[in-house]
Design a protein around this motif. Sequence first.
Motif, mmCIF file in Angstrom:
data_model
loop_
_atom_site.group_PDB
_atom_site.id
_atom_site.type_symbol
_atom_site.label_atom_id
_atom_site.label_comp_id
_atom_site.label_asym_id
_atom_site.label_seq_id
_atom_site.Cartn_x
_atom_site.Cartn_y
_atom_site.Cartn_z
ATOM 1 N N SER A 1 0.827 -1.213 0.000
ATOM 2 C CA SER A 1 0.000 0.000 0.000
ATOM 3 C C SER A 1 0.860 1.261 0.000
ATOM 4 O O SER A 1 0.562 2.226 -0.715
ATOM 5 N N LEU A 2 1.921 1.262 0.800
ATOM 6 C CA LEU A 2 2.814 2.417 0.837
ATOM 7 C C LEU A 2 3.490 2.637 -0.515
ATOM 8 O O LEU A 2 3.644 3.776 -0.972
ATOM 9 N N LYS A 3 3.893 1.554 -1.154
ATOM 10 C CA LYS A 3 4.527 1.666 -2.466
ATOM 11 C C LYS A 3 3.571 2.290 -3.477
ATOM 12 O O LYS A 3 3.933 3.222 -4.221
ATOM 13 N N LEU A 4 2.329 1.801 -3.497
ATOM 14 C CA LEU A 4 1.346 2.328 -4.435
ATOM 15 C C LEU A 4 1.014 3.790 -4.152
ATOM 16 O O LEU A 4 0.905 4.600 -5.078
ATOM 17 N N LEU A 5 0.851 4.133 -2.881
ATOM 18 C CA LEU A 5 0.508 5.507 -2.534
ATOM 19 C C LEU A 5 1.610 6.471 -2.955
ATOM 20 O O LEU A 5 1.344 7.528 -3.538
ATOM 21 N N SER A 6 2.861 6.126 -2.662
ATOM 22 C CA SER A 6 3.965 7.022 -3.029
ATOM 23 C C SER A 6 4.075 7.157 -4.545
ATOM 24 O O SER A 6 4.312 8.250 -5.065
ATOM 25 N N GLN A 7 3.873 6.056 -5.275
ATOM 26 C CA GLN A 7 3.942 6.106 -6.736
ATOM 27 C C GLN A 7 2.814 6.955 -7.310
ATOM 28 O O GLN A 7 3.040 7.785 -8.207
ATOM 29 N N GLU A 8 1.608 6.751 -6.808
ATOM 30 C CA GLU A 8 0.470 7.501 -7.334
ATOM 31 C C GLU A 8 0.526 8.974 -6.947
ATOM 32 O O GLU A 8 0.122 9.843 -7.717
ATOM 33 N N LEU A 9 1.040 9.269 -5.767
ATOM 34 C CA LEU A 9 1.181 10.656 -5.348
ATOM 35 C C LEU A 9 2.162 11.383 -6.262
ATOM 36 O O LEU A 9 1.917 12.502 -6.721
ATOM 37 N N THR A 10 3.268 10.727 -6.566
ATOM 38 C CA THR A 10 4.255 11.301 -7.478
ATOM 39 C C THR A 10 3.647 11.516 -8.858
ATOM 40 O O THR A 10 3.830 12.567 -9.486
ATOM 41 N N HIS A 11 2.904 10.539 -9.335
ATOM 42 C CA HIS A 11 2.293 10.660 -10.664
ATOM 43 C C HIS A 11 1.263 11.780 -10.695
ATOM 44 O O HIS A 11 1.191 12.536 -11.674
ATOM 45 N N GLN A 12 0.468 11.897 -9.645
ATOM 46 C CA GLN A 12 -0.540 12.957 -9.593
ATOM 47 C C GLN A 12 0.110 14.327 -9.694
ATOM 48 O O GLN A 12 -0.408 15.234 -10.331
ATOM 49 N N LEU A 13 1.248 14.482 -9.049
ATOM 50 C CA LEU A 13 1.926 15.772 -9.046
ATOM 51 C C LEU A 13 2.776 15.993 -10.302
ATOM 52 O O LEU A 13 3.282 17.080 -10.525
ATOM 53 N N ASN A 14 2.968 14.927 -11.072
ATOM 54 C CA ASN A 14 3.627 15.022 -12.366
ATOM 55 C C ASN A 14 5.058 15.548 -12.279
ATOM 56 O O ASN A 14 5.497 16.369 -13.074
ATOM 57 N N THR A 15 5.808 15.100 -11.281
ATOM 58 C CA THR A 15 7.216 15.471 -11.178
ATOM 59 C C THR A 15 7.982 14.393 -10.442
ATOM 60 O O THR A 15 7.647 14.063 -9.313
ATOM 61 N N THR A 16 9.007 13.848 -11.043
ATOM 62 C CA THR A 16 9.777 12.784 -10.416
ATOM 63 C C THR A 16 10.637 13.299 -9.276
ATOM 64 O O THR A 16 10.950 12.566 -8.336
ATOM 65 N N GLU A 17 11.018 14.565 -9.334
ATOM 66 C CA GLU A 17 11.846 15.103 -8.250
ATOM 67 C C GLU A 17 11.114 15.062 -6.922
ATOM 68 O O GLU A 17 11.701 14.792 -5.889
#
Length: 254
Positions: free
Chosen positions: A159-175
């Motif tokens: 769940s933590l892995k998915l949340l961090s990945q989706e949060l990053t994608h939502q914000l559209n910045t890998t940094e």
Amino acid sequence: MNSSFCIVVLGCTVLPDGSPSDWLTDRLEAAITVVTSIVSSIRPNSTDPIVINMFLTGGAVKSEITEASCMRHWLMTRLSSEHSFEVTKLTDAENCLQHLCVPVKIIFHEEAAAQDTLDNMVFTLRLIFGNEECSKHCFSSTFDSKIILITSDFHLGRSLKLLSQELTHQLNTTEVGKSVVITAVNLSDITADTLKHTLAQYSESTVPMILGIGSPTPTLFGDALVARQKRELMLTTKDTKRQLELRQSTQIKN
């Protein structure tokens, strides 16, 4: 302590009579533990209001009643009957509780469409970003965002892995994704004082942070636990494939 908390509770099976299953009850008990720990950390004479935006995510998967609705009813009943909360007279009062002794308010948000863990993350983040008041507290322009994620202990890593990945994608910045601090604790492994200290550190943090809290699962042990852990690993592979498919379909629509 920070004036706002964003808590996400992941749904699980609802029984045919509309009551939560054992695993879902475990997660809700963990949510109660977190809320009461926050309340107990407030100084008696404090006048600074604390708002807890609690996102309950889960659709009607194995019952006609959504997991989100089941969770809200269970939490509001327990918090008002045993922990000195009452329904407020504000707008949307049926989804809001106010503590009687300290300045704490809980606002419940239901995400009632998710059918699996990936849906939980995708749809909940859309709901958070679409809520101007909550996103103002949880997602500032400098991405000073913090989320408490509550789920079963065996389910926490995925769940933590998915949340961090989706949060990053939502914000559209890998940094941004590289700077998010992820912390995980299992309630069965820590004391009440340690949880209070962990929540205080989370509250005072000035960097983006996801705090994952795993609820104990006493009904899962032995071979069943091993089998479940293997299933989580298998589902992680499927999650990655579905994430790509979802993002590709979104790009086509745009």
